[in-house]
Enzyme design. Structure first.
Site, mmCIF file in Angstrom:
data_model
loop_
_atom_site.group_PDB
_atom_site.id
_atom_site.type_symbol
_atom_site.label_atom_id
_atom_site.label_comp_id
_atom_site.label_asym_id
_atom_site.label_seq_id
_atom_site.Cartn_x
_atom_site.Cartn_y
_atom_site.Cartn_z
ATOM 1 N N ASP A 74 0.907 -1.252 0.052
ATOM 2 C CA ASP A 74 0.151 -0.160 0.256
ATOM 3 C C ASP A 74 0.741 1.322 -0.073
ATOM 4 O OD1 ASP A 74 -2.588 1.330 0.505
ATOM 5 O OD2 ASP A 74 -1.732 1.983 2.147
ATOM 6 N N ASP A 77 4.434 0.916 4.142
ATOM 7 C CA ASP A 77 4.062 -0.540 4.916
ATOM 8 C C ASP A 77 3.947 -1.688 3.770
ATOM 9 O OD1 ASP A 77 1.593 0.303 3.802
ATOM 10 O OD2 ASP A 77 0.636 -0.269 5.665
ATOM 11 N N TYR A 226 -8.070 2.572 6.575
ATOM 12 C CA TYR A 226 -8.889 3.212 5.264
ATOM 13 C C TYR A 226 -10.618 3.045 5.738
ATOM 14 C CZ TYR A 226 -4.472 3.602 2.833
ATOM 15 O OH TYR A 226 -3.351 4.035 2.478
ATOM 16 N N GLU A 433 5.198 10.105 4.033
ATOM 17 C CA GLU A 433 5.109 8.659 3.657
ATOM 18 C C GLU A 433 4.542 8.981 1.895
ATOM 19 O OE1 GLU A 433 2.670 6.309 6.030
ATOM 20 O OE2 GLU A 433 2.795 4.563 5.075
#
Ligand SMILES: *[C@@H]1O[C@H](CO)[C@@H](O)[C@H](O)[C@H]1NC(C)=O
Ligand SMILES: *[C@@H]1O[C@H](CO)[C@@H](O)[C@H](O)[C@H]1NC(C)=O
Ligand SMILES: *[C@@H]1O[C@H](CO)[C@@H](O)[C@H](O)[C@H]1NC(C)=O
Ligand SMILES: *[C@@H]1O[C@H](CO)[C@@H](O)[C@H](O)[C@H]1NC(C)=O
Ligand SMILES: *[C@@H]1O[C@H](CO)[C@@H](O)[C@H](O)[C@H]1NC(C)=O
Length: 454
Positions: A74, A77, A226, A433
């Site tokens: 994703d 991670d 999510y 990220e």
């Protein structure tokens, strides 16, 4: 920085930029595809360019032993989250459908087809029965206690499904959209594959409409990562993609009906992994005879261009977690509105140039790894932080001040706060990220720029 020319456009309301700089968009497009290669899970192909990544997560399987290898990790991670993945595939496909010439002129058409197929092959594996779909592999918490290479991970990676008794209309609707959009991409280049995708898209859409519910109530592990607010927007969106893929009028009228039934909270404008309304509206604006959708699209983009909160240096600031991704998504819609002659195309396009300029270096730094001046080197991303095996990689690499070991070419990082503050540090997942969904509309925007000859 690649200041090959200055255009004369003056951005009157935001004098920080007196001219729109131009960048090597073709290179950005190429790099963005390299980022998706770096996110690949499963058995890697012989033509993989990002060779520091190796085969990983080869034991991913469903509750009955179904092969669930492949797909994309994703973000920083290694969980495979189905909703942002499907959104990524839909949006990447949309960019190819609209601006295919950009991929042709850069020699990247095969690469982007592979990038989409890497997602759809996995989605097809996850669709194990008409109304059974694996929407996540890997447990969020278990995964997040690990720092290291995906090739070395040993934690359990459970698979989670939606089914008739535990539905997920948002996940199924977005997955239907992804399969339908990809079926358009592969229509002439691989008709059999395209037909398979479309068949699954139809079933997946039936699943979404017939068994209603939010996927994050069924796959509760997704809640911390999510969680969705509504699923109805994905039903309109899924119906529109099936309409585009099949040209069957029934899907268009279904989309119009589903739109009419939207609860107010499902009508929030926006376009991202969770909210689809502004995407659905612009598809409806193109195909529906009801003028509402053009009006709503224009209102959305006008607000974005004229009224959206800006940082002092001019970034349209929509949300705090990974703000550049939200801006890129909105720019994608603005550019599409301009294509369709909705509202004020010239102002929408200059808005797009100012926002992309911010991302690529106008403030003195690039937010795309490996590209331009002063790009991020300490992104929150495990695999690129690791030296090559057999060297140890663990929380030491997370905590150390050194740059990530590998350059993660093409990844758009989260971006600054509302005051343009940004620090290139690894532990700041909010701003530093990277993720599959961050690059999806961004790549479409860059393709649009190549298409427009910027
Ligand atoms: C993409 O970038 C890579 C790495 O810099 C380079 O080797 C390759 O030739 C580029 N491909 C295209 C089509 O520009
Ligand atoms: C249906 O999905 C739910 C939620 O993932 C799961 O708990 C349940 O076991 C599934 N049902 C079957 C028959 O596998
Ligand atoms: C157009 O769509 C809107 C939103 O669903 C609806 O309220 C309106 O009645 C529609 N107009 C026509 C003429 O169908
Ligand atoms: C948006 O900005 C325009 C131009 O500055 C202004 O006329 C309009 O009232 C604003 N609209 C909203 C909803 O704030
Ligand atoms: C890492 O950098 C920070 C800020 O520059 C500094 O305070 C810290 O001492 C450094 N840590 C190490 C281990 O070098």
């Amino acid at each position: 920085m690649h200041l090959s020319f200055y255009c004369v456009l003056l951005l009157v309301s935001y004098p920080v930029f007196s001219a729109a700089a131009s960048y090597d968009y073709k290179q950005v497009l190429n790099y963005s595809l390299l980022f998706y290669e770096a996110q690949r899970s499963g058995k890697l192909p012989a033509d993989q360019h990002v060779t520091w990544r190796k085969d990983a997560a080869l034991d991913d399987k469903g509750n009955n032993g179904e092969d669930l290898t492949g797909g994309y990790f994703d973000a920083g991670d290694f969980v495979k989250f189905g909703l942002p993945l499907a959104y990524t595939v839909t949006t990447l496909s949309w960019g190819v459908i609209l601006y295919e010439d950009a991929y042709v002129s850069t020699n990247l058409l095969d690469e982007v087809h592979e990038a989409i197929k890497w997602g759809t092959d996995y989605i097809l594996k996850c669709h194990v029965d008409d109304y059974v779909f694996y929407g996540q592999v890997g447990n969020g918490e278990l995964d997040h206690t690990y720092w290291g290479r995906p090739e070395d991970m040993t934690m359990e990676r459970p698979a989670y499904q939606i089914n008739a008794s535990a539905p997920g209309s948002d996940l199924a609707g977005e997955t239907a959209a992804a399969l339908a959009a990809a079926s358009i991409v592969f229509k002439t280049v691989d008709p059999d594959y395209s037909a398979t995708l479309l068949e699954h898209a139809r079933t997946m859409f039936d699943f979404a409409v017939t068994y209603r519910g939010k996927y994050s109530d069924s796959i509760t592990d997704a809640n911390g990562f999510y969680r969705t607010i509504t699923y109805e927007d994905e039903l309109v969106w899924g119906a529109m993609w099936l309409y585009k893929a099949t040209e069957e009028a029934d899907y268009l009228s279904q989309a119009e009906d589903l739109y009419q039934e939207l609860r107010p909270e499902a009508q929030r404008t926006g376009f991202d992994w969770e909210q689809k309304i502004s995407g659905a509206e612009i598809l409806l604006a193109e195909y529906s005879s009801n003028a509402t959708f053009k009006t709503n699209t224009q209102n959305y983009v006008d607000y974005l261009v004229n009224n959206q909160t800006r940082t002092p240096k001019g970034l349209a600031f929509i949300a705090t977690w990974g703000p550049l991704r939200y801006t890129a998504n909105a720019v994608f819609i603005a550019l599409r509105a301009a294509d369709l002659g909705i509202g004020n195309p010239e102002s929408y396009r200059s808005f797009a140039q100012s926002q992309v300029g911010y991302m690529l270096g106008d403030t003195g730094r690039s937010f795309v790894i490996g590209f331009g001046e002063n790009y991020p080197t300490h992104e929150h991303h495990r695999s690129s932080s690791c030296p090559d095996a057999p060297a140890t990689c663990d929380w030491m690499q997370y905590g150390m001040n050194d740059s990530n070991y590998h350059i993660l070419y093409g990844a758009l990082v989260g971006g600054p706060d509302q005051d343009d503050q940004y620090t290139d540090i690894r532990y700041d997942a909010v701003h530093n990220e990277v993720a599959c969904d961050y690059n999806a509309a961004f790549q479409g925007v860059i393709a649009a720029f190549v298409h427009l000859g910027y």
